[in-house]
Design a protein around this motif. Structure first.
Motif, short mmCIF file in Angstrom:
data_model
loop_
_atom_site.label_atom_id
_atom_site.label_comp_id
_atom_site.label_asym_id
_atom_site.label_seq_id
_atom_site.Cartn_x
_atom_site.Cartn_y
_atom_site.Cartn_z
N GLY A 13 0.83 -1.20 0.00
CA GLY A 13 0.00 0.00 0.00
C GLY A 13 0.86 1.25 0.00
O GLY A 13 1.68 1.45 0.89
N GLY A 17 0.46 6.11 4.81
CA GLY A 17 1.09 5.19 5.76
C GLY A 17 2.23 4.46 5.08
O GLY A 17 3.39 4.52 5.51
N ASP A 36 1.87 -1.35 -4.75
CA ASP A 36 0.53 -0.76 -4.75
C ASP A 36 -0.19 -1.13 -6.03
O ASP A 36 0.41 -1.19 -7.11
CB ASP A 36 0.58 0.77 -4.61
CG ASP A 36 -0.77 1.30 -4.11
OD1 ASP A 36 -0.82 1.88 -3.01
OD2 ASP A 36 -1.79 1.12 -4.82
N ALA A 37 -1.48 -1.38 -5.87
CA ALA A 37 -2.31 -1.80 -7.00
C ALA A 37 -2.78 -0.60 -7.81
O ALA A 37 -3.28 -0.76 -8.92
CB ALA A 37 -3.51 -2.58 -6.48
N THR A 43 -5.45 6.69 -0.85
CA THR A 43 -6.75 7.37 -0.75
C THR A 43 -6.53 8.87 -0.57
O THR A 43 -7.15 9.70 -1.23
CB THR A 43 -7.54 6.82 0.47
OG1 THR A 43 -7.66 5.42 0.32
CG2 THR A 43 -8.90 7.46 0.58
N LYS A 53 -9.76 18.95 -0.80
CA LYS A 53 -9.43 20.32 -0.38
C LYS A 53 -9.27 21.24 -1.58
O LYS A 53 -9.57 22.44 -1.51
CB LYS A 53 -8.16 20.33 0.49
CG LYS A 53 -8.42 20.09 1.95
CD LYS A 53 -9.18 18.85 2.16
CE LYS A 53 -9.73 18.39 3.39
NZ LYS A 53 -10.25 17.04 3.39
N ALA A 120 -1.42 -7.29 -4.38
CA ALA A 120 -0.79 -8.38 -3.61
C ALA A 120 -1.82 -9.41 -3.19
O ALA A 120 -2.92 -9.06 -2.76
CB ALA A 120 -0.14 -7.80 -2.36
N GLY A 149 -5.11 0.41 3.87
CA GLY A 149 -6.06 1.50 3.99
C GLY A 149 -7.50 1.10 4.23
O GLY A 149 -7.78 0.11 4.92
N TYR A 187 -17.48 14.27 8.54
CA TYR A 187 -16.67 15.33 7.92
C TYR A 187 -16.56 15.17 6.41
O TYR A 187 -16.58 16.15 5.66
CB TYR A 187 -15.30 15.47 8.59
CG TYR A 187 -14.22 14.54 8.08
CD1 TYR A 187 -13.37 14.93 7.06
CD2 TYR A 187 -14.04 13.27 8.62
CE1 TYR A 187 -12.38 14.08 6.59
CE2 TYR A 187 -13.06 12.42 8.17
CZ TYR A 187 -12.23 12.82 7.15
OH TYR A 187 -11.25 11.99 6.68
N ASP A 311 -5.26 3.31 8.33
CA ASP A 311 -6.71 3.06 8.44
C ASP A 311 -7.01 1.60 8.74
O ASP A 311 -8.05 1.28 9.31
CB ASP A 311 -7.41 3.44 7.12
CG ASP A 311 -7.55 4.95 6.95
OD1 ASP A 311 -7.01 5.70 7.78
OD2 ASP A 311 -8.21 5.37 5.97
N ALA A 319 -4.76 10.67 7.67
CA ALA A 319 -3.51 10.50 6.94
C ALA A 319 -2.29 10.70 7.83
O ALA A 319 -1.32 9.93 7.75
CB ALA A 319 -3.48 11.50 5.78
P1 FAD Z 1 -4.68 4.50 1.99
O1 FAD Z 1 -4.36 5.91 1.76
O2 FAD Z 1 -6.09 4.07 1.83
O3 FAD Z 1 -3.76 3.67 1.00
C1 FAD Z 1 -3.90 2.30 0.84
C2 FAD Z 1 -3.23 1.88 -0.45
O4 FAD Z 1 -3.13 0.46 -0.46
C3 FAD Z 1 -4.00 2.25 -1.71
O5 FAD Z 1 -3.17 3.01 -2.56
C4 FAD Z 1 -4.39 0.91 -2.34
O6 FAD Z 1 -4.33 0.92 -3.75
C5 FAD Z 1 -3.32 -0.02 -1.78
N1 FAD Z 1 -3.73 -1.42 -1.67
C6 FAD Z 1 -4.78 -1.91 -0.98
N2 FAD Z 1 -4.79 -3.26 -1.06
C7 FAD Z 1 -3.74 -3.61 -1.81
C8 FAD Z 1 -3.21 -4.85 -2.25
N3 FAD Z 1 -3.76 -6.00 -1.89
N4 FAD Z 1 -2.11 -4.84 -3.03
C9 FAD Z 1 -1.53 -3.68 -3.39
N5 FAD Z 1 -1.97 -2.49 -3.00
C10 FAD Z 1 -3.05 -2.45 -2.22
N6 FAD Z 1 -7.41 12.35 6.28
C11 FAD Z 1 -6.83 13.43 6.82
O7 FAD Z 1 -5.94 13.28 7.66
N7 FAD Z 1 -7.18 14.70 6.45
C12 FAD Z 1 -8.15 14.93 5.53
O8 FAD Z 1 -8.46 16.08 5.22
C13 FAD Z 1 -8.78 13.81 4.92
N8 FAD Z 1 -9.72 13.98 3.97
C14 FAD Z 1 -10.28 12.89 3.39
C15 FAD Z 1 -11.24 13.09 2.40
C16 FAD Z 1 -11.84 12.02 1.79
C17 FAD Z 1 -12.87 12.25 0.70
C18 FAD Z 1 -11.46 10.69 2.16
C19 FAD Z 1 -12.09 9.50 1.49
C20 FAD Z 1 -10.51 10.47 3.13
C21 FAD Z 1 -9.90 11.57 3.76
N9 FAD Z 1 -8.95 11.40 4.76
C22 FAD Z 1 -8.38 12.50 5.33
C23 FAD Z 1 -8.56 10.06 5.26
C24 FAD Z 1 -7.23 9.64 4.63
O9 FAD Z 1 -7.35 9.63 3.24
C25 FAD Z 1 -6.84 8.26 5.15
O10 FAD Z 1 -6.82 8.28 6.56
C26 FAD Z 1 -5.46 7.86 4.66
O11 FAD Z 1 -5.40 7.86 3.26
C27 FAD Z 1 -5.09 6.47 5.20
O12 FAD Z 1 -3.82 6.13 4.74
P2 FAD Z 1 -3.36 4.62 4.60
O13 FAD Z 1 -1.93 4.68 4.17
O14 FAD Z 1 -3.71 3.87 5.82
O15 FAD Z 1 -4.25 3.99 3.41
#
Ligand code: FAD
Length: 465
Positions: A13, A17, A36-37, A43, A53, A120, A149, A187, A311, A319
């Motif tokens: 991912g 993170g 990453d896929a 996200t 934003k 993956a 995520g 939000y 997440d 994020a």
């Molecule tokens: P993610 O960002 O979800 O990344 C996960 C990644 O894993 C993805 O790229 C996906 O393609 C990849 N993946 C998943 N499964 C596989 C697999 N099996 N093989 C390969 N790749 C895979 N947070 C804030 O802090 N501030 C904000 O203002 C805010 N605004 C937001 C607005 C919206 C509309 C949304 C939907 C979310 C918002 N968030 C905000 C939340 C924030 O986007 C998430 O908390 C954050 O992206 C989480 O990060 P992460 O690295 O855990 O996962």
């Protein structure tokens, strides 16, 4: 024949993170593969924080111009009416996403992280198969960081499609919906709802609880509710979305009446669920905590050498929390002894006006101990007034322990106050007391003076109220 790749660290991912974990690990000399896929940035960068934003900013600019065309503001008027070419707005937003996505790619390349594109599927805790553009690959690692995520939650009876959309759909619309019904006043729903209301949609919000932004206290969200009502956003609170019939959303209101809300688009934002299915988690022998992966305070899962962050491991789904955990796990893998012990994680809501919260609110704190609360209105802050942000009902509020004045929480609602979150979280991380804030010289005229005054108020000697 499948290629086999062996590495010290495999990160699944590339969101805030995963990509931060990969970069930090590489900085520390850990051989790292990032998988990453989708597009790098996750996200947050591709379909969350950044594009939302950008749209919020563009919508605000459009609304300012539209209002100036109706009646001059600050003595400045516009002849004629501003036009909205929504496709160009969306291209501008995508340009920002593309530029940041390119930046992440460059950082990873420079740090010598090997980026593999594909989805993956784990066969055991440390091995996964992936179909890459170059062919099937098996990747085996000593350490695995899971950072897959979260995904938007679908409502039973309202599956995502052309008419019913998630936040991802809302951020890729090709035109401004004339009538937009939003299910869920958290939000994400309200940020997008505010933006589309400014772009000219007739927005209706349906929320099961009896108030908006239920994760914040009611006093803090009152200015946001006032803005929505003033700008003709219809709120159905304590109401239940039932399902679609003939292009309209059926709703049971708080009074038990059944009403029908015609909609060009229905945006469902009732929360997000961890992305824990479909990629072989069940092959990894990992314990769960409800729908989330269970981790300890080092983000270690129940399987040795497998870590989980962001997440996928629970609230707050933000994020900056994901990045902080990614950074920490990379450092642990490189040999450092660390624990995730954030004194405070700020949350910001980019509504109108903006909301910031760090630590606990007065009611929560008062259930545990005696507290002092100081609140200062932006109406009495020169900078807020000079930016036309004095009349929103906004304020800064500080909550401190009565016995030693240690700051337990800071909340604010007001125009442009998201940037104050850094000062709030800094003072909390440093274990600040009211006297620390009172003793700091805050620049004049700035919004931060309202924070200074809120601390003075809690100490009983505010100057400007
Ligand atoms: P993610 O960002 O979800 O990344 C996960 C990644 O894993 C993805 O790229 C996906 O393609 C990849 N993946 C998943 N499964 C596989 C697999 N099996 N093989 C390969 N790749 C895979 N947070 C804030 O802090 N501030 C904000 O203002 C805010 N605004 C937001 C607005 C919206 C509309 C949304 C939907 C979310 C918002 N968030 C905000 C939340 C924030 O986007 C998430 O908390 C954050 O992206 C989480 O990060 P992460 O690295 O855990 O996962």
């Amino acid at each position: 024949m499948a290629t086999t790749l062996k590495t010290r660290l495999l990160v699944i991912g590339g969101g805030p993170g995963g990509y931060v974990a990969a970069l930090r690990a590489a900085q520390l000399g850990v051989e790292t593969v990032l998988l990453d896929a989708d597009r790098l940035g996750g996200t947050c960068l591709i379909r969350g924080c950044i594009p939302s934003k950008a749209l919020i900013h563009a919508a605000g600019y459009y609304q300012d111009l539209a209002e100036s065309a109706k009646s001059a503001r600050f003595g400045i008027g516009i002849l004629g009416t501003p036009t909205l070419e929504f496709a160009a707005t969306m291209r501008w937003k995508e340009g920002i996403v593309d530029s940041l996505n390119g930046g992440v790619k460059t950082l990873l390349r420079r740090a010598k992280v090997r980026v593999v594109s594909g989805y993956a599927r784990f066969t055991d805790a440390k091995t996964c198969n992936v179909e890459t553009p170059e062919g099937p690959t098996t990747i085996a690692a000593e350490h695995v960081i899971l950072a897959t995520g979260s995904l938007p939650i679908e409502m039973p009876g309202l599956p995502f499609g052309d008419h019913v959309i998630s936040s991802t759909g809302a951020l890729s619309l090709t035109e401004v919906p004339r009538r937009l019904v939003i299910v869920g006043a958290g939000y994400i729903g309200l940020e997008l709802g505010t933006a589309f209301a400014k772009f000219g949609s007739a927005v209706t919000v349906v929320e099961a609880q009896n108030r908006i932004l239920p994760l914040y206290d009611a006093e803090l969200t009152a200015p946001v509710q006032r803005w929505l009502e003033k700008h003709h956003v219809t709120l159905h609170l304590g109401a239940k979305a039932l399902g679609m019939t003939d292009g309209a959303l059926g709703v049971e209101t708080a009074q038990g009446n059944r009403i029908s809300l015609p909609a060009d688009k229905v945006l469902v934002t009732i929360g997000r669920r961890p992305n824990a299915e479909g990629w072989g988690l069940e092959q990894m022998g990992i314990e769960m905590s409800g729908r989330f992966i269970k981790v300890d305070d080092r983000c270690a899962t129940s399987t040795r050498g497998v870590w989980a962050i962001g997440d996928l491991v629970g609230e707050p789904m933000l994020a900056h929390k994901a990045s902080a955990q990614g950074n920490m796990v990379a450092e642990i893998i490189s040999g450092q002894r660390l624990r995730f012990d954030a004194a405070a994680i700020p949350s910001v809501c980019f509504t109108e006006p903006e909301v910031v919260s760090v630590g606990v609110d007065p009611d929560t704190a008062a259930k545990r101990e005696e507290v002092l609360v100081g609140q200062f209105p932006f109406q009495a802050n020169g900078r807020a007034l000079s930016m036309d942000g004095g009349a929103t009902g906004g304020f800064v509020r500080v909550v401190a322990r009565k016995s030693d004045h240690r700051i337990l929480g800071i909340q604010a609602v007001g125009t442009h106050i998201s940037e104050l979150s850094a000062q709030f979280v800094t003072i909390m991380e440093m274990g600040g007391v009211l006297e620390d804030v009172a003793g700091i010289i805050h620049a004049h005229p700035t919004l931060s003076e309202a924070f200074h005054e809120s601390a003075l108020k809690a100490l009983g000697h505010a100057i400007h109220i």
